[in-house]
Design an enzyme around this catalytic site. Sequence first.
Site, PDB file in Angstrom:
ATOM      1  N   CYS A 151      82.282  11.800 -29.584  1.00  0.00           N
ATOM      2  CA  CYS A 151      81.934  11.577 -28.161  1.00  0.00           C
ATOM      3  C   CYS A 151      81.815  10.086 -27.839  1.00  0.00           C
ATOM      4  O   CYS A 151      82.697   9.508 -27.216  1.00  0.00           O
ATOM      5  CB  CYS A 151      80.634  12.287 -27.794  1.00  0.00           C
ATOM      6  SG  CYS A 151      80.677  14.074 -28.051  1.00  0.00           S
ATOM      7  N   ARG A 152      80.718   9.461 -28.244  1.00  0.00           N
ATOM      8  CA  ARG A 152      80.428   8.094 -27.781  1.00  0.00           C
ATOM      9  C   ARG A 152      81.289   7.028 -28.438  1.00  0.00           C
ATOM     10  O   ARG A 152      81.858   6.171 -27.739  1.00  0.00           O
ATOM     11  CB  ARG A 152      78.941   7.782 -28.012  1.00  0.00           C
ATOM     12  CG  ARG A 152      78.027   8.611 -27.155  1.00  0.00           C
ATOM     13  CD  ARG A 152      76.597   8.530 -27.626  1.00  0.00           C
ATOM     14  NE  ARG A 152      76.426   9.182 -28.927  1.00  0.00           N
ATOM     15  CZ  ARG A 152      75.321   9.176 -29.649  1.00  0.00           C
ATOM     16  NH1 ARG A 152      74.265   8.496 -29.207  1.00  0.00           N
ATOM     17  NH2 ARG A 152      75.255   9.815 -30.798  1.00  0.00           N
ATOM     18  N   SER A 153      81.351   6.999 -29.780  1.00  0.00           N
ATOM     19  CA  SER A 153      82.070   5.873 -30.402  1.00  0.00           C
ATOM     20  C   SER A 153      83.584   5.925 -30.169  1.00  0.00           C
ATOM     21  O   SER A 153      84.190   4.862 -29.985  1.00  0.00           O
ATOM     22  CB  SER A 153      81.720   5.715 -31.889  1.00  0.00           C
ATOM     23  OG  SER A 153      82.078   6.836 -32.646  1.00  0.00           O
ATOM     24  N   CYS A 156      78.640   6.128 -33.967  1.00  0.00           N
ATOM     25  CA  CYS A 156      77.705   7.086 -33.363  1.00  0.00           C
ATOM     26  C   CYS A 156      77.394   8.162 -34.404  1.00  0.00           C
ATOM     27  O   CYS A 156      77.623   7.954 -35.599  1.00  0.00           O
ATOM     28  CB  CYS A 156      78.250   7.663 -32.058  1.00  0.00           C
ATOM     29  SG  CYS A 156      79.754   8.638 -32.234  1.00  0.00           S
ATOM     30  N   ASP A 206      73.159  10.487 -26.397  1.00  0.00           N
ATOM     31  CA  ASP A 206      74.052  11.483 -26.988  1.00  0.00           C
ATOM     32  C   ASP A 206      74.364  12.569 -25.950  1.00  0.00           C
ATOM     33  O   ASP A 206      73.453  13.264 -25.493  1.00  0.00           O
ATOM     34  CB  ASP A 206      73.333  12.081 -28.199  1.00  0.00           C
ATOM     35  CG  ASP A 206      74.198  13.055 -28.968  1.00  0.00           C
ATOM     36  OD1 ASP A 206      75.250  13.468 -28.444  1.00  0.00           O
ATOM     37  OD2 ASP A 206      73.821  13.407 -30.095  1.00  0.00           O
ATOM     38  N   ASN A 233      81.142  10.843 -34.162  1.00  0.00           N
ATOM     39  CA  ASN A 233      82.452  10.192 -33.944  1.00  0.00           C
ATOM     40  C   ASN A 233      83.415  11.074 -33.150  1.00  0.00           C
ATOM     41  O   ASN A 233      84.630  11.026 -33.346  1.00  0.00           O
ATOM     42  CB  ASN A 233      83.090   9.748 -35.272  1.00  0.00           C
ATOM     43  CG  ASN A 233      84.261   8.775 -35.140  1.00  0.00           C
ATOM     44  OD1 ASN A 233      85.154   8.760 -35.983  1.00  0.00           O
ATOM     45  ND2 ASN A 233      84.299   7.984 -34.088  1.00  0.00           N
TER      46      ASN A 233
HETATM   47  P1  4NP Z   1      78.591  11.599 -30.826  1.00  0.00           P
HETATM   48  O1  4NP Z   1      78.038  13.026 -30.328  1.00  0.00           O
HETATM   49  O2  4NP Z   1      77.597  11.119 -31.874  1.00  0.00           O
HETATM   50  O3  4NP Z   1      78.564  10.770 -29.593  1.00  0.00           O
HETATM   51  O4  4NP Z   1      79.970  11.852 -31.371  1.00  0.00           O
HETATM   52  C1  4NP Z   1      77.731  14.061 -31.204  1.00  0.00           C
HETATM   53  C2  4NP Z   1      78.724  14.869 -31.698  1.00  0.00           C
HETATM   54  C3  4NP Z   1      78.413  15.917 -32.528  1.00  0.00           C
HETATM   55  C4  4NP Z   1      77.084  16.162 -32.870  1.00  0.00           C
HETATM   56  C5  4NP Z   1      76.082  15.336 -32.385  1.00  0.00           C
HETATM   57  C6  4NP Z   1      76.407  14.288 -31.551  1.00  0.00           C
HETATM   58  N1  4NP Z   1      76.755  17.253 -33.699  1.00  0.00           N
HETATM   59  O5  4NP Z   1      75.563  17.490 -33.926  1.00  0.00           O
HETATM   60  O6  4NP Z   1      77.667  17.935 -34.204  1.00  0.00           O
END
Ligand code: 4NP
Length: 158
Positions: free
Chosen positions: A12-14, A7, A123, A10
């Site tokens: 939240c989703r993955s 993702c 996201d 790294n």
């Molecule tokens: P993820 O979510 O891609 O599912 O881990 C996010 C975590 C952090 C950010 C964006 C999406 N960020 O912009 O810091």
Amino acid sequence: MRVLFVCLGNICRSPTAEGMFRRLLDDRGLAHRVQVDSCGIGDWHVGKAPDPRAHEAAARRGIDLSALRARQLAADDFARFDYLLAMDHDNLAAMRALAPAGFESHLGLFLDFAGPPDRAVPDPYYGGEQGFDEVLDLVEQGALGLLAEIETRLEPRP
Ligand code: 4NP
């Protein structure tokens, strides 16, 4: 067999996909036959534990993300993993741009293993708590579909 969930951050989703898929493999006695990891396109959260909202949403479904730490996608991941699975279209585009010529592993959207094609896991980072439950619902569908695919590729063993 080696599977990498990817993702943006790294956190939240993955990691949610990694925790969910590890649990499915454990439940079916396949944990020793499939290696699972996750990473992010970006480096902002490297070394951090999953977002507390992801951690709590997963814990409510009996999935423990506490041992996971964020890392960034690396060039050698393309050689190390059989499946590199993107949570959304932006992640997939970034992975395609980094993939070496002649790369032969499976590179695609995670949710293409379940339900209608071309869907993303949205996201949840800038949204509310319910976004994390939606992530879990989608990740569960994808993980079950991926498990069915991988089971067809594993050699039967006594
Ligand atoms: P993820 O979510 O891609 O599912 O881990 C996010 C975590 C952090 C950010 C964006 C999406 N960020 O912009 O810091």
